[in-house]
Write a protein that holds these residues in place. Structure first.
Motif, PDB file in Angstrom:
ATOM      1  N   ASP A 264      51.089  12.497  35.228  1.00 27.51           N
ATOM      2  CA  ASP A 264      50.973  11.060  35.463  1.00 27.51           C
ATOM      3  C   ASP A 264      52.355  10.527  35.820  1.00 27.51           C
ATOM      4  OD1 ASP A 264      50.752   8.294  35.320  1.00 27.51           O
ATOM      5  OD2 ASP A 264      49.410   8.311  33.600  1.00 27.51           O
ATOM      6  N   SER A 265      52.534  10.136  37.093  1.00 28.85           N
ATOM      7  CA  SER A 265      53.852   9.660  37.518  1.00 28.85           C
ATOM      8  C   SER A 265      54.184   8.297  36.920  1.00 28.85           C
ATOM      9  CB  SER A 265      53.911   9.584  39.050  1.00 28.85           C
ATOM     10  OG  SER A 265      53.076   8.541  39.534  1.00 28.85           O
ATOM     11  N   GLY A 266      53.151   7.519  36.578  1.00 27.11           N
ATOM     12  CA  GLY A 266      53.396   6.209  35.993  1.00 27.11           C
ATOM     13  C   GLY A 266      54.041   6.299  34.626  1.00 27.11           C
ATOM     14  N   LYS A 267      53.683   7.329  33.873  1.00 29.07           N
ATOM     15  CA  LYS A 267      54.237   7.520  32.532  1.00 29.07           C
ATOM     16  C   LYS A 267      55.249   8.658  32.486  1.00 29.07           C
ATOM     17  CE  LYS A 267      49.910   5.941  30.417  1.00 29.07           C
ATOM     18  NZ  LYS A 267      48.756   6.315  29.541  1.00 29.07           N
ATOM     19  N   ASP A 268      55.487   9.303  33.648  1.00 27.48           N
ATOM     20  CA  ASP A 268      56.379  10.469  33.707  1.00 27.48           C
ATOM     21  C   ASP A 268      55.993  11.494  32.650  1.00 27.48           C
ATOM     22  OD1 ASP A 268      58.045   9.830  35.871  1.00 27.48           O
ATOM     23  OD2 ASP A 268      59.199   8.441  34.626  1.00 27.48           O
ATOM     24  N   THR A 269      54.680  11.740  32.538  1.00 30.85           N
ATOM     25  CA  THR A 269      54.173  12.609  31.479  1.00 30.85           C
ATOM     26  C   THR A 269      53.345  13.758  32.056  1.00 30.85           C
ATOM     27  OG1 THR A 269      54.076  10.781  29.901  1.00 30.85           O
ATOM     28  CG2 THR A 269      52.732  12.709  29.408  1.00 30.85           C
ATOM     29  N   ALA A 270      53.613  14.950  31.566  1.00 32.76           N
ATOM     30  CA  ALA A 270      52.799  16.124  31.887  1.00 32.76           C
ATOM     31  C   ALA A 270      52.017  16.509  30.641  1.00 32.76           C
ATOM     32  CB  ALA A 270      53.672  17.287  32.343  1.00 32.76           C
ATOM     33  N   THR A 271      50.770  16.878  30.816  1.00 29.48           N
ATOM     34  CA  THR A 271      49.905  17.200  29.683  1.00 29.48           C
ATOM     35  C   THR A 271      49.290  18.581  29.873  1.00 29.48           C
ATOM     36  OG1 THR A 271      49.330  14.871  29.348  1.00 29.48           O
ATOM     37  CG2 THR A 271      47.864  16.501  28.365  1.00 29.48           C
ATOM     38  N   LEU A 272      49.329  19.365  28.813  1.00 29.57           N
ATOM     39  CA  LEU A 272      48.658  20.663  28.791  1.00 29.57           C
ATOM     40  C   LEU A 272      47.577  20.604  27.721  1.00 29.57           C
ATOM     41  CD1 LEU A 272      48.266  23.623  29.547  1.00 29.57           C
ATOM     42  CD2 LEU A 272      50.035  24.215  27.873  1.00 29.57           C
ATOM     43  N   GLU A 273      46.332  20.879  28.130  1.00 27.34           N
ATOM     44  CA  GLU A 273      45.202  20.842  27.202  1.00 27.34           C
ATOM     45  C   GLU A 273      44.454  22.160  27.288  1.00 27.34           C
ATOM     46  OE1 GLU A 273      42.919  17.097  26.802  1.00 27.34           O
ATOM     47  OE2 GLU A 273      41.178  18.332  27.292  1.00 27.34           O
ATOM     48  N   VAL A 274      44.177  22.740  26.141  1.00 33.50           N
ATOM     49  CA  VAL A 274      43.449  24.010  26.075  1.00 33.50           C
ATOM     50  C   VAL A 274      42.251  23.817  25.146  1.00 33.50           C
ATOM     51  CG1 VAL A 274      43.580  26.458  25.496  1.00 33.50           C
ATOM     52  CG2 VAL A 274      45.587  25.306  26.430  1.00 33.50           C
ATOM     53  N   ALA A 275      41.055  24.107  25.654  1.00 31.76           N
ATOM     54  CA  ALA A 275      39.836  23.880  24.867  1.00 31.76           C
ATOM     55  C   ALA A 275      38.925  25.104  24.955  1.00 31.76           C
ATOM     56  CB  ALA A 275      39.099  22.642  25.361  1.00 31.76           C
ATOM     57  N   GLY A 276      38.278  25.402  23.835  1.00 33.34           N
ATOM     58  CA  GLY A 276      37.365  26.532  23.807  1.00 33.34           C
ATOM     59  C   GLY A 276      36.570  26.570  22.520  1.00 33.34           C
ATOM     60  N   ALA A 277      35.610  27.485  22.467  1.00 33.90           N
ATOM     61  CA  ALA A 277      34.732  27.611  21.302  1.00 33.90           C
ATOM     62  C   ALA A 277      35.216  28.723  20.384  1.00 33.90           C
ATOM     63  CB  ALA A 277      33.300  27.895  21.751  1.00 33.90           C
ATOM     64  N   VAL A 278      35.234  28.417  19.094  1.00 28.87           N
ATOM     65  CA  VAL A 278      35.542  29.406  18.056  1.00 28.87           C
ATOM     66  C   VAL A 278      34.381  29.372  17.075  1.00 28.87           C
ATOM     67  CG1 VAL A 278      37.134  30.113  16.246  1.00 28.87           C
ATOM     68  CG2 VAL A 278      38.028  29.042  18.333  1.00 28.87           C
ATOM     69  N   ASP A 279      33.524  30.386  17.158  1.00 21.94           N
ATOM     70  CA  ASP A 279      32.283  30.388  16.398  1.00 21.94           C
ATOM     71  C   ASP A 279      31.479  29.139  16.788  1.00 21.94           C
ATOM     72  OD1 ASP A 279      30.337  31.276  14.660  1.00 21.94           O
ATOM     73  OD2 ASP A 279      31.328  30.531  12.867  1.00 21.94           O
ATOM     74  N   LYS A 280      31.098  28.289  15.849  1.00 22.94           N
ATOM     75  CA  LYS A 280      30.339  27.079  16.162  1.00 22.94           C
ATOM     76  C   LYS A 280      31.239  25.884  16.488  1.00 22.94           C
ATOM     77  CE  LYS A 280      26.351  28.207  13.240  1.00 22.94           C
ATOM     78  NZ  LYS A 280      25.490  27.734  12.120  1.00 22.94           N
ATOM     79  N   ALA A 281      32.503  26.047  16.250  1.00 20.10           N
ATOM     80  CA  ALA A 281      33.430  24.933  16.446  1.00 20.10           C
ATOM     81  C   ALA A 281      33.970  24.897  17.877  1.00 20.10           C
ATOM     82  CB  ALA A 281      34.591  25.037  15.467  1.00 20.10           C
ATOM     83  N   THR A 282      34.315  23.687  18.324  1.00 24.70           N
ATOM     84  CA  THR A 282      35.013  23.496  19.595  1.00 24.70           C
ATOM     85  C   THR A 282      36.426  23.021  19.274  1.00 24.70           C
ATOM     86  OG1 THR A 282      32.972  22.913  20.757  1.00 24.70           O
ATOM     87  CG2 THR A 282      35.044  22.274  21.791  1.00 24.70           C
ATOM     88  N   VAL A 283      37.405  23.789  19.709  1.00 21.32           N
ATOM     89  CA  VAL A 283      38.804  23.515  19.376  1.00 21.32           C
ATOM     90  C   VAL A 283      39.542  23.053  20.636  1.00 21.32           C
ATOM     91  CG1 VAL A 283      40.957  24.462  18.470  1.00 21.32           C
ATOM     92  CG2 VAL A 283      38.755  25.229  17.538  1.00 21.32           C
TER      93      VAL A 283
ATOM     94  N   THR B  96      53.794  -2.200  38.866  1.00 23.64           N
ATOM     95  CA  THR B  96      54.970  -2.523  39.681  1.00 23.64           C
ATOM     96  C   THR B  96      55.369  -1.381  40.609  1.00 23.64           C
ATOM     97  OG1 THR B  96      56.398  -1.739  37.880  1.00 23.64           O
ATOM     98  CG2 THR B  96      55.862  -4.097  37.929  1.00 23.64           C
ATOM     99  N   LYS B  97      54.592  -0.314  40.596  1.00 23.45           N
ATOM    100  CA  LYS B  97      54.902   0.826  41.462  1.00 23.45           C
ATOM    101  C   LYS B  97      53.635   1.618  41.763  1.00 23.45           C
ATOM    102  CE  LYS B  97      56.149   3.762  37.510  1.00 23.45           C
ATOM    103  NZ  LYS B  97      57.198   4.623  36.912  1.00 23.45           N
ATOM    104  N   GLN B  98      53.727   2.462  42.754  1.00 19.91           N
ATOM    105  CA  GLN B  98      52.616   3.352  43.068  1.00 19.91           C
ATOM    106  C   GLN B  98      52.526   4.433  41.999  1.00 19.91           C
ATOM    107  OE1 GLN B  98      53.812   4.720  46.946  1.00 19.91           O
ATOM    108  NE2 GLN B  98      53.015   2.917  48.001  1.00 19.91           N
ATOM    109  N   ILE B  99      51.301   4.859  41.706  1.00 17.10           N
ATOM    110  CA  ILE B  99      51.105   5.845  40.645  1.00 17.10           C
ATOM    111  C   ILE B  99      50.262   7.007  41.173  1.00 17.10           C
ATOM    112  CG2 ILE B  99      50.080   6.274  38.376  1.00 17.10           C
ATOM    113  CD1 ILE B  99      50.668   3.364  37.680  1.00 17.10           C
ATOM    114  N   LEU B 100      50.704   8.212  40.884  1.00 16.79           N
ATOM    115  CA  LEU B 100      49.988   9.421  41.272  1.00 16.79           C
ATOM    116  C   LEU B 100      49.606  10.197  40.019  1.00 16.79           C
ATOM    117  CD1 LEU B 100      49.005  11.439  43.473  1.00 16.79           C
ATOM    118  CD2 LEU B 100      51.277  12.509  43.318  1.00 16.79           C
TER     119      LEU B 100
END
Length: 269
Positions: free
Chosen positions: A146-165, A123-127
Protein backbone atom coordinates in the motif's frame (compact mmCIF):
# COMPACT_ATOMS: atom_id res chain seq x y z
CA UNK A 1 -36.28 -2.18 -11.21
CA UNK A 2 -33.54 -4.75 -10.34
CA UNK A 3 -33.59 -6.90 -7.24
CA UNK A 4 -31.83 -5.57 -4.16
CA UNK A 5 -30.55 -6.84 -0.83
CA UNK A 6 -30.87 -5.22 2.58
CA UNK A 7 -28.06 -6.07 4.99
CA UNK A 8 -27.88 -4.71 8.50
CA UNK A 9 -26.04 -5.45 11.72
CA UNK A 10 -27.02 -4.23 15.14
CA UNK A 11 -24.29 -3.85 17.77
CA UNK A 12 -25.14 -4.03 21.47
CA UNK A 13 -22.14 -2.91 23.55
CA UNK A 14 -22.47 -4.03 27.16
CA UNK A 15 -25.40 -2.22 28.71
CA UNK A 16 -24.23 1.18 27.49
CA UNK A 17 -24.96 1.45 23.79
CA UNK A 18 -27.01 0.11 20.89
CA UNK A 19 -26.22 1.06 17.31
CA UNK A 20 -26.43 -0.12 13.73
CA UNK A 21 -22.95 -1.45 13.03
CA UNK A 22 -23.80 -1.57 9.33
CA UNK A 23 -26.82 -0.81 7.19
CA UNK A 24 -26.41 -1.50 3.49
CA UNK A 25 -28.76 -1.61 0.53
CA UNK A 26 -27.20 -3.44 -2.43
CA UNK A 27 -28.31 -3.97 -6.01
CA UNK A 28 -26.68 -5.05 -9.25
CA UNK A 29 -27.42 -5.45 -12.94
CA UNK A 30 -25.49 -6.32 -16.11
CA UNK A 31 -25.27 -4.03 -19.13
CA UNK A 32 -23.29 -4.96 -22.27
CA UNK A 33 -21.14 -7.44 -20.35
CA UNK A 34 -20.41 -4.99 -17.50
CA UNK A 35 -21.73 -5.78 -14.03
CA UNK A 36 -22.89 -2.62 -12.27
CA UNK A 37 -23.23 -2.88 -8.48
CA UNK A 38 -24.52 -0.14 -6.24
CA UNK A 39 -24.41 0.17 -2.45
CA UNK A 40 -26.19 2.73 -0.31
CA UNK A 41 -25.18 3.08 3.34
CA UNK A 42 -27.65 5.32 5.20
CA UNK A 43 -26.42 7.10 8.31
CA UNK A 44 -27.51 5.25 11.45
CA UNK A 45 -28.26 6.50 14.97
CA UNK A 46 -26.73 5.42 18.27
CA UNK A 47 -28.90 4.79 21.32
CA UNK A 48 -27.34 5.12 24.79
CA UNK A 49 -28.70 5.19 28.34
CA UNK A 50 -29.01 8.95 27.94
CA UNK A 51 -31.18 8.57 24.82
CA UNK A 52 -30.67 9.03 21.10
CA UNK A 53 -27.15 10.11 20.22
CA UNK A 54 -26.18 12.86 17.80
CA UNK A 55 -27.44 11.90 14.36
CA UNK A 56 -26.94 13.56 10.99
CA UNK A 57 -29.21 12.17 8.25
CA UNK A 58 -27.49 11.22 5.02
CA UNK A 59 -26.19 8.28 3.04
CA UNK A 60 -22.99 7.04 1.45
CA UNK A 61 -23.40 5.93 -2.18
CA UNK A 62 -20.83 3.71 -3.91
CA UNK A 63 -20.91 2.13 -7.37
CA UNK A 64 -18.71 -0.59 -8.91
CA UNK A 65 -18.53 -1.34 -12.63
CA UNK A 66 -16.72 -4.56 -13.58
CA UNK A 67 -16.23 -6.72 -16.66
CA UNK A 68 -15.17 -10.34 -17.18
CA UNK A 69 -11.59 -9.37 -17.99
CA UNK A 70 -10.83 -8.40 -14.39
CA UNK A 71 -11.25 -4.65 -14.80
CA UNK A 72 -13.23 -2.83 -12.09
CA UNK A 73 -14.01 0.88 -11.77
CA UNK A 74 -14.93 2.13 -8.29
CA UNK A 75 -17.00 5.30 -7.97
CA UNK A 76 -16.67 6.04 -4.25
CA UNK A 77 -18.88 8.37 -2.21
CA UNK A 78 -20.95 9.76 -5.06
CA UNK A 79 -22.88 11.84 -2.54
CA UNK A 80 -19.79 14.09 -2.31
CA UNK A 81 -19.83 14.96 -6.02
CA UNK A 82 -21.79 18.21 -5.42
CA UNK A 83 -18.98 19.26 -3.06
CA UNK A 84 -16.44 18.55 -5.83
CA UNK A 85 -14.96 15.69 -3.81
CA UNK A 86 -14.71 12.90 -6.33
CA UNK A 87 -11.94 10.79 -7.85
CA UNK A 88 -12.39 7.16 -8.96
CA UNK A 89 -10.35 4.03 -8.36
CA UNK A 90 -9.37 1.45 -10.98
CA UNK A 91 -8.54 -2.20 -10.40
CA UNK A 92 -7.05 -4.81 -12.71
CA UNK A 93 -7.00 -8.46 -11.60
CA UNK A 94 -5.05 -11.11 -13.52
CA UNK A 95 -3.87 -14.66 -13.03
CA UNK A 96 -0.20 -15.14 -13.85
CA UNK A 97 1.06 -18.64 -14.67
CA UNK A 98 4.70 -19.44 -14.02
CA UNK A 99 5.44 -23.05 -14.89
CA UNK A 100 2.91 -25.14 -12.97
CA UNK A 101 2.19 -22.36 -10.46
CA UNK A 102 -0.65 -19.82 -10.75
CA UNK A 103 -0.46 -16.47 -8.98
CA UNK A 104 -3.63 -14.39 -8.45
CA UNK A 105 -2.54 -10.74 -8.64
CA UNK A 106 -4.33 -7.41 -8.73
CA UNK A 107 -3.43 -3.72 -8.77
CA UNK A 108 -5.69 -0.90 -7.58
CA UNK A 109 -4.94 2.70 -8.47
CA UNK A 110 -6.75 5.53 -6.66
CA UNK A 111 -6.56 9.00 -8.15
CA UNK A 112 -5.62 11.99 -6.01
CA UNK A 113 -8.75 13.17 -4.21
CA UNK A 114 -10.25 9.69 -3.78
CA UNK A 115 -12.42 9.22 -0.67
CA UNK A 116 -12.45 5.41 -0.35
CA UNK A 117 -10.43 5.46 2.87
CA UNK A 118 -12.22 8.41 4.48
CA UNK A 119 -14.49 11.35 3.65
CA UNK A 120 -11.48 13.68 3.41
CA UNK A 121 -10.02 13.46 -0.13
CA UNK A 122 -6.58 11.88 -0.36
CA UNK A 123 -3.71 14.27 -1.00
CA UNK A 124 -1.85 11.91 -3.32
CA UNK A 125 -2.30 9.05 -5.73
CA UNK A 126 -2.38 5.63 -4.09
CA UNK A 127 -1.35 2.26 -5.52
CA UNK A 128 -2.23 -1.04 -3.87
CA UNK A 129 -0.81 -4.36 -5.03
CA UNK A 130 -1.85 -7.87 -3.98
CA UNK A 131 -0.44 -11.21 -5.06
CA UNK A 132 -1.59 -14.59 -3.75
CA UNK A 133 0.82 -17.44 -4.38
CA UNK A 134 0.04 -21.18 -4.63
CA UNK A 135 -0.09 -23.18 -1.41
CA UNK A 136 3.17 -24.23 0.18
CA UNK A 137 2.87 -27.15 2.63
CA UNK A 138 -0.87 -26.45 2.89
CA UNK A 139 -0.47 -22.71 3.54
CA UNK A 140 -1.35 -19.89 1.12
CA UNK A 141 1.02 -16.89 1.22
CA UNK A 142 -0.26 -13.46 0.18
CA UNK A 143 1.87 -10.34 -0.30
CA UNK A 144 0.36 -6.83 -0.29
CA UNK A 145 1.73 -3.33 -0.75
CA UNK A 146 0.00 0.00 0.00
CA UNK A 147 1.79 3.13 -1.22
CA UNK A 148 -0.55 5.37 0.77
CA UNK A 149 0.65 3.87 4.05
CA UNK A 150 4.11 2.82 2.79
CA UNK A 151 3.27 -0.61 4.17
CA UNK A 152 4.04 -4.11 2.92
CA UNK A 153 2.05 -7.02 4.34
CA UNK A 154 2.82 -10.72 4.37
CA UNK A 155 -0.08 -13.03 5.25
CA UNK A 156 0.08 -16.81 5.47
CA UNK A 157 -3.10 -18.84 6.00
CA UNK A 158 -3.81 -22.55 6.12
CA UNK A 159 -5.59 -25.40 7.87
CA UNK A 160 -4.15 -27.25 10.85
CA UNK A 161 -6.46 -30.13 11.69
CA UNK A 162 -9.89 -28.46 12.13
CA UNK A 163 -8.43 -25.04 12.79
CA UNK A 164 -7.68 -22.28 10.29
CA UNK A 165 -4.50 -20.41 11.19
CA UNK A 166 -3.57 -16.99 9.78
CA UNK A 167 -0.24 -15.26 10.45
CA UNK A 168 0.10 -11.63 9.40
CA UNK A 169 2.93 -9.12 9.47
CA UNK A 170 2.87 -5.43 8.51
CA UNK A 171 6.19 -3.77 7.67
CA UNK A 172 7.18 -0.12 7.21
CA UNK A 173 8.86 0.00 3.78
CA UNK A 174 10.88 3.27 4.09
CA UNK A 175 12.10 2.43 7.60
CA UNK A 176 12.53 -1.28 6.79
CA UNK A 177 11.03 -2.12 10.16
CA UNK A 178 8.13 -4.10 11.61
CA UNK A 179 4.84 -2.32 12.23
CA UNK A 180 2.79 -5.13 13.74
CA UNK A 181 2.45 -8.89 13.93
CA UNK A 182 -0.69 -10.90 14.58
CA UNK A 183 -1.96 -14.48 14.65
CA UNK A 184 -5.56 -15.59 14.23
CA UNK A 185 -6.98 -19.04 14.91
CA UNK A 186 -10.52 -20.01 13.89
CA UNK A 187 -11.92 -23.27 15.23
CA UNK A 188 -15.35 -24.93 14.94
CA UNK A 189 -17.05 -25.80 18.23
CA UNK A 190 -20.08 -28.06 18.91
CA UNK A 191 -23.63 -26.85 18.15
CA UNK A 192 -22.45 -24.97 15.06
CA UNK A 193 -20.52 -22.37 17.06
CA UNK A 194 -17.39 -20.89 15.49
CA UNK A 195 -14.63 -19.52 17.70
CA UNK A 196 -11.93 -17.11 16.56
CA UNK A 197 -9.02 -15.75 18.59
CA UNK A 198 -6.75 -12.94 17.43
CA UNK A 199 -3.50 -12.12 19.23
CA UNK A 200 -1.25 -9.16 18.38
CA UNK A 201 2.39 -8.59 19.23
CA UNK A 202 1.46 -5.96 21.84
CA UNK A 203 -0.44 -8.74 23.67
CA UNK A 204 -3.84 -7.32 22.77
CA UNK A 205 -6.48 -9.09 20.74
CA UNK A 206 -10.05 -10.32 20.77
CA UNK A 207 -12.20 -13.42 21.07
CA UNK A 208 -15.21 -13.98 18.81
CA UNK A 209 -17.95 -16.59 19.15
CA UNK A 210 -20.33 -16.85 16.18
CA UNK A 211 -23.57 -18.79 15.85
CA UNK A 212 -25.77 -18.22 12.81
CA UNK A 213 -26.60 -14.47 12.79
CA UNK A 214 -25.09 -13.74 16.21
CA UNK A 215 -21.50 -12.85 17.09
CA UNK A 216 -20.18 -12.12 20.57
CA UNK A 217 -16.95 -10.12 20.53
CA UNK A 218 -14.74 -9.74 23.60
CA UNK A 219 -11.71 -7.44 23.06
CA UNK A 220 -8.57 -7.84 25.14
CA UNK A 221 -6.46 -4.83 26.09
CA UNK A 222 -2.68 -4.62 25.89
CA UNK A 223 -0.91 -7.05 28.16
CA UNK A 224 -3.80 -9.56 27.82
CA UNK A 225 -6.06 -7.32 29.89
CA UNK A 226 -9.31 -9.21 30.39
CA UNK A 227 -12.46 -7.60 28.95
CA UNK A 228 -15.19 -6.26 31.20
CA UNK A 229 -18.91 -6.77 30.46
CA UNK A 230 -19.02 -3.17 29.20
CA UNK A 231 -16.36 -4.00 26.57
CA UNK A 232 -18.26 -6.92 25.06
CA UNK A 233 -20.25 -6.41 21.88
CA UNK A 234 -23.12 -8.57 20.62
CA UNK A 235 -23.50 -8.27 16.85
CA UNK A 236 -26.72 -9.38 15.17
CA UNK A 237 -26.87 -9.65 11.38
CA UNK A 238 -29.97 -9.53 9.22
CA UNK A 239 -30.19 -10.03 5.45
CA UNK A 240 -33.30 -9.75 3.29
CA UNK A 241 -33.45 -10.20 -0.48
CA UNK A 242 -36.11 -8.35 -2.41
CA UNK A 243 -36.80 -9.81 -5.85
CA UNK A 244 -37.38 -7.60 -8.85
CA UNK A 245 -41.06 -7.23 -9.72
CA UNK A 246 -42.15 -9.66 -12.42
CA UNK A 247 -42.72 -8.15 -15.84
CA UNK A 248 -46.38 -7.97 -16.82
CA UNK A 249 -47.12 -10.24 -19.77
CA UNK A 250 -50.33 -9.74 -21.69
CA UNK A 251 -52.02 -13.06 -22.39
CA UNK A 252 -54.32 -13.11 -25.39
CA UNK A 253 -57.11 -15.69 -25.65
CA UNK A 254 -57.21 -16.44 -29.38
CA UNK A 255 -60.60 -18.09 -29.06
CA UNK A 256 -62.17 -14.84 -27.81
CA UNK A 257 -60.76 -12.93 -30.78
CA UNK A 258 -61.50 -15.62 -33.33
CA UNK A 259 -65.20 -15.97 -32.42
CA UNK A 260 -66.42 -12.53 -33.63
CA UNK A 261 -64.14 -12.69 -36.67
CA UNK A 262 -65.59 -16.04 -37.67
CA UNK A 263 -69.10 -14.69 -37.17
CA UNK A 264 -68.32 -11.60 -39.32
CA UNK A 265 -66.90 -13.69 -42.14
CA UNK A 266 -69.94 -16.01 -42.04
CA UNK A 267 -72.31 -13.02 -42.46
CA UNK A 268 -70.49 -11.85 -45.57
CA UNK A 269 -71.16 -15.05 -47.46
Amino acid sequence: MPAFTLETRGDVKGTQQIKFGTLEIKSSTTVQGWKISGTVLPATPVITKEGLGKFTPGAEVNVEVANKDGVTIFLDNLQLVPDKKFAPRFKIAKKIVVGDATFACDATFAMKGNTAEKATPSTKQILKLTCKAPKVAGFSPTVKYDSGKDTATLEVAGAVDKATVTLKGDFDVPKKSKKSLSATIAYPLPQGIKAKVEIKDDKSGKLELTKDRFTLEAPMGKGFKAPTPADMVLKIKFTKNFDAPAKAVAKVDTKVIAAPVKKFNKGRK
